[in-house]
Design a protein around this motif. Sequence first.
Motif, PDB file in Angstrom:
ATOM      1  N   GLY A  35      88.944 101.584  60.816  1.00  0.00           N
ATOM      2  CA  GLY A  35      88.874 100.189  60.406  1.00  0.00           C
ATOM      3  C   GLY A  35      89.036 100.034  58.908  1.00  0.00           C
ATOM      4  N   TRP A  36      89.451  98.837  58.517  1.00  0.00           N
ATOM      5  CA  TRP A  36      89.487  98.454  57.107  1.00  0.00           C
ATOM      6  C   TRP A  36      88.432  97.381  56.888  1.00  0.00           C
ATOM      7  N   PRO A  41      83.825  90.419  45.176  1.00  0.00           N
ATOM      8  CA  PRO A  41      82.810  90.464  44.113  1.00  0.00           C
ATOM      9  C   PRO A  41      81.585  89.627  44.472  1.00  0.00           C
ATOM     10  N   GLY A  42      80.421  90.223  44.399  1.00  0.00           N
ATOM     11  CA  GLY A  42      79.182  89.520  44.649  1.00  0.00           C
ATOM     12  C   GLY A  42      78.895  89.180  46.099  1.00  0.00           C
ATOM     13  N   LYS A  43      79.681  89.738  47.012  1.00  0.00           N
ATOM     14  CA  LYS A  43      79.492  89.424  48.427  1.00  0.00           C
ATOM     15  C   LYS A  43      79.274  90.688  49.246  1.00  0.00           C
ATOM     16  N   GLU A  44      78.918  90.464  50.503  1.00  0.00           N
ATOM     17  CA  GLU A  44      78.716  91.583  51.411  1.00  0.00           C
ATOM     18  C   GLU A  44      80.067  92.149  51.873  1.00  0.00           C
ATOM     19  N   ARG A  45      80.015  93.391  52.312  1.00  0.00           N
ATOM     20  CA  ARG A  45      81.210  94.001  52.881  1.00  0.00           C
ATOM     21  C   ARG A  45      81.550  93.301  54.198  1.00  0.00           C
ATOM     22  N   GLU A  46      82.829  93.054  54.413  1.00  0.00           N
ATOM     23  CA  GLU A  46      83.260  92.339  55.623  1.00  0.00           C
ATOM     24  C   GLU A  46      84.405  93.053  56.306  1.00  0.00           C
ATOM     25  N   PHE A  47      84.450  92.846  57.604  1.00  0.00           N
ATOM     26  CA  PHE A  47      85.497  93.454  58.429  1.00  0.00           C
ATOM     27  C   PHE A  47      86.844  92.804  58.145  1.00  0.00           C
ATOM     28  N   VAL A  48      87.894  93.632  58.147  1.00  0.00           N
ATOM     29  CA  VAL A  48      89.257  93.139  57.954  1.00  0.00           C
ATOM     30  C   VAL A  48      90.128  93.399  59.190  1.00  0.00           C
ATOM     31  N   ALA A  49      90.217  94.671  59.596  1.00  0.00           N
ATOM     32  CA  ALA A  49      91.093  95.028  60.705  1.00  0.00           C
ATOM     33  C   ALA A  49      90.669  96.376  61.262  1.00  0.00           C
ATOM     34  N   VAL A  50      91.059  96.626  62.504  1.00  0.00           N
ATOM     35  CA  VAL A  50      90.750  97.899  63.152  1.00  0.00           C
ATOM     36  C   VAL A  50      91.921  98.311  64.035  1.00  0.00           C
ATOM     37  N   ILE A  51      92.129  99.617  64.112  1.00  0.00           N
ATOM     38  CA  ILE A  51      93.124 100.173  65.024  1.00  0.00           C
ATOM     39  C   ILE A  51      92.440 101.275  65.820  1.00  0.00           C
ATOM     40  N   THR A  52      92.578 101.202  67.132  1.00  0.00           N
ATOM     41  CA  THR A  52      91.848 102.126  67.987  1.00  0.00           C
ATOM     42  C   THR A  52      92.568 103.451  68.152  1.00  0.00           C
ATOM     43  N   TRP A  53      91.854 104.413  68.650  1.00  0.00           N
ATOM     44  CA  TRP A  53      92.454 105.678  69.041  1.00  0.00           C
ATOM     45  C   TRP A  53      93.204 105.440  70.352  1.00  0.00           C
ATOM     46  N   GLY A  54      93.994 106.409  70.764  1.00  0.00           N
ATOM     47  CA  GLY A  54      94.685 106.295  72.043  1.00  0.00           C
ATOM     48  C   GLY A  54      95.849 105.303  71.984  1.00  0.00           C
ATOM     49  N   ARG A  55      95.656 104.109  72.495  1.00  0.00           N
ATOM     50  CA  ARG A  55      96.756 103.150  72.602  1.00  0.00           C
ATOM     51  C   ARG A  55      97.029 102.385  71.318  1.00  0.00           C
ATOM     52  N   GLY A  57      95.382  99.998  69.802  1.00  0.00           N
ATOM     53  CA  GLY A  57      95.158  98.567  69.852  1.00  0.00           C
ATOM     54  C   GLY A  57      94.667  98.069  68.503  1.00  0.00           C
ATOM     55  N   THR A  58      94.983  96.828  68.173  1.00  0.00           N
ATOM     56  CA  THR A  58      94.596  96.283  66.880  1.00  0.00           C
ATOM     57  C   THR A  58      93.827  94.980  67.038  1.00  0.00           C
ATOM     58  N   TYR A  59      93.001  94.717  66.033  1.00  0.00           N
ATOM     59  CA  TYR A  59      92.200  93.486  66.016  1.00  0.00           C
ATOM     60  C   TYR A  59      91.956  93.129  64.567  1.00  0.00           C
ATOM     61  N   THR A  69      98.698  93.557  58.553  1.00  0.00           N
ATOM     62  CA  THR A  69      99.048  94.390  59.701  1.00  0.00           C
ATOM     63  C   THR A  69      98.492  95.789  59.498  1.00  0.00           C
ATOM     64  N   ILE A  70      97.751  96.254  60.480  1.00  0.00           N
ATOM     65  CA  ILE A  70      97.221  97.611  60.439  1.00  0.00           C
ATOM     66  C   ILE A  70      98.071  98.496  61.342  1.00  0.00           C
ATOM     67  N   SER A  71      98.302  99.728  60.902  1.00  0.00           N
ATOM     68  CA  SER A  71      99.087 100.667  61.694  1.00  0.00           C
ATOM     69  C   SER A  71      98.608 102.081  61.386  1.00  0.00           C
ATOM     70  N   ARG A  72      99.070 103.023  62.176  1.00  0.00           N
ATOM     71  CA  ARG A  72      98.672 104.400  61.959  1.00  0.00           C
ATOM     72  C   ARG A  72      99.811 105.350  62.246  1.00  0.00           C
ATOM     73  N   ASP A  73      99.773 106.496  61.598  1.00  0.00           N
ATOM     74  CA  ASP A  73     100.720 107.577  61.835  1.00  0.00           C
ATOM     75  C   ASP A  73      99.880 108.809  62.131  1.00  0.00           C
ATOM     76  N   ASN A  74      99.778 109.169  63.383  1.00  0.00           N
ATOM     77  CA  ASN A  74      98.900 110.273  63.761  1.00  0.00           C
ATOM     78  C   ASN A  74      99.405 111.614  63.252  1.00  0.00           C
ATOM     79  N   ASP A  75     100.709 111.749  63.108  1.00  0.00           N
ATOM     80  CA  ASP A  75     101.248 113.018  62.596  1.00  0.00           C
ATOM     81  C   ASP A  75     100.858 113.219  61.135  1.00  0.00           C
ATOM     82  N   LYS A  76     100.848 112.136  60.358  1.00  0.00           N
ATOM     83  CA  LYS A  76     100.469 112.208  58.951  1.00  0.00           C
ATOM     84  C   LYS A  76      98.968 112.027  58.739  1.00  0.00           C
ATOM     85  N   ARG A  77      98.252 111.645  59.790  1.00  0.00           N
ATOM     86  CA  ARG A  77      96.820 111.383  59.693  1.00  0.00           C
ATOM     87  C   ARG A  77      96.541 110.295  58.683  1.00  0.00           C
TER      88      ARG A  77
END
Length: 125
Positions: A35-36, A41-55, A57-59, A69-77
């Motif tokens: 996840g990202w 500044p001056g605020k709490e940490r907040e969720f931005v995006a997530v990409i799951t293992w396996g398929r 999936g993004t949210y 847009t979140i993406s992943r390259d499993n070969d490059k880790r």
Amino acid sequence: QVQLIESGGGLVQAGMSLRLSCAVSVDRFSSYTVGWFRQPPGKEREFVAVITWGRSGTYYSDSVKGRFTISRDNDKREVYLQMSDLSPGDTAVYSCAARFAGSEFYTSVRDYAYWGQGTQVTVSA
């Protein structure tokens, strides 16, 4: 031991784009959900995006949906966060986080065991 290193932050003008990268040093990277998050500044940490293992999936949070847009390259880790149409409200320290496997879209800080140090993104008006 899982290590995450973010890169790609910087200073940009409103309306521009930026791509963040998160390099994850771990065996079986493809089995990790990443996840990202951001902390304005001056605020709490907040969720931005997530990409799951396996398929891979993004949210997304409502505040970035359609612009990021979140993406992943499993070969490059690596996991990426492509950010478009940036505004000053996107200014924050952006951090990536990882957890092994799981079964849903994890959006809470508490859901993640491993964190990077963060990279600063500053958007000027």
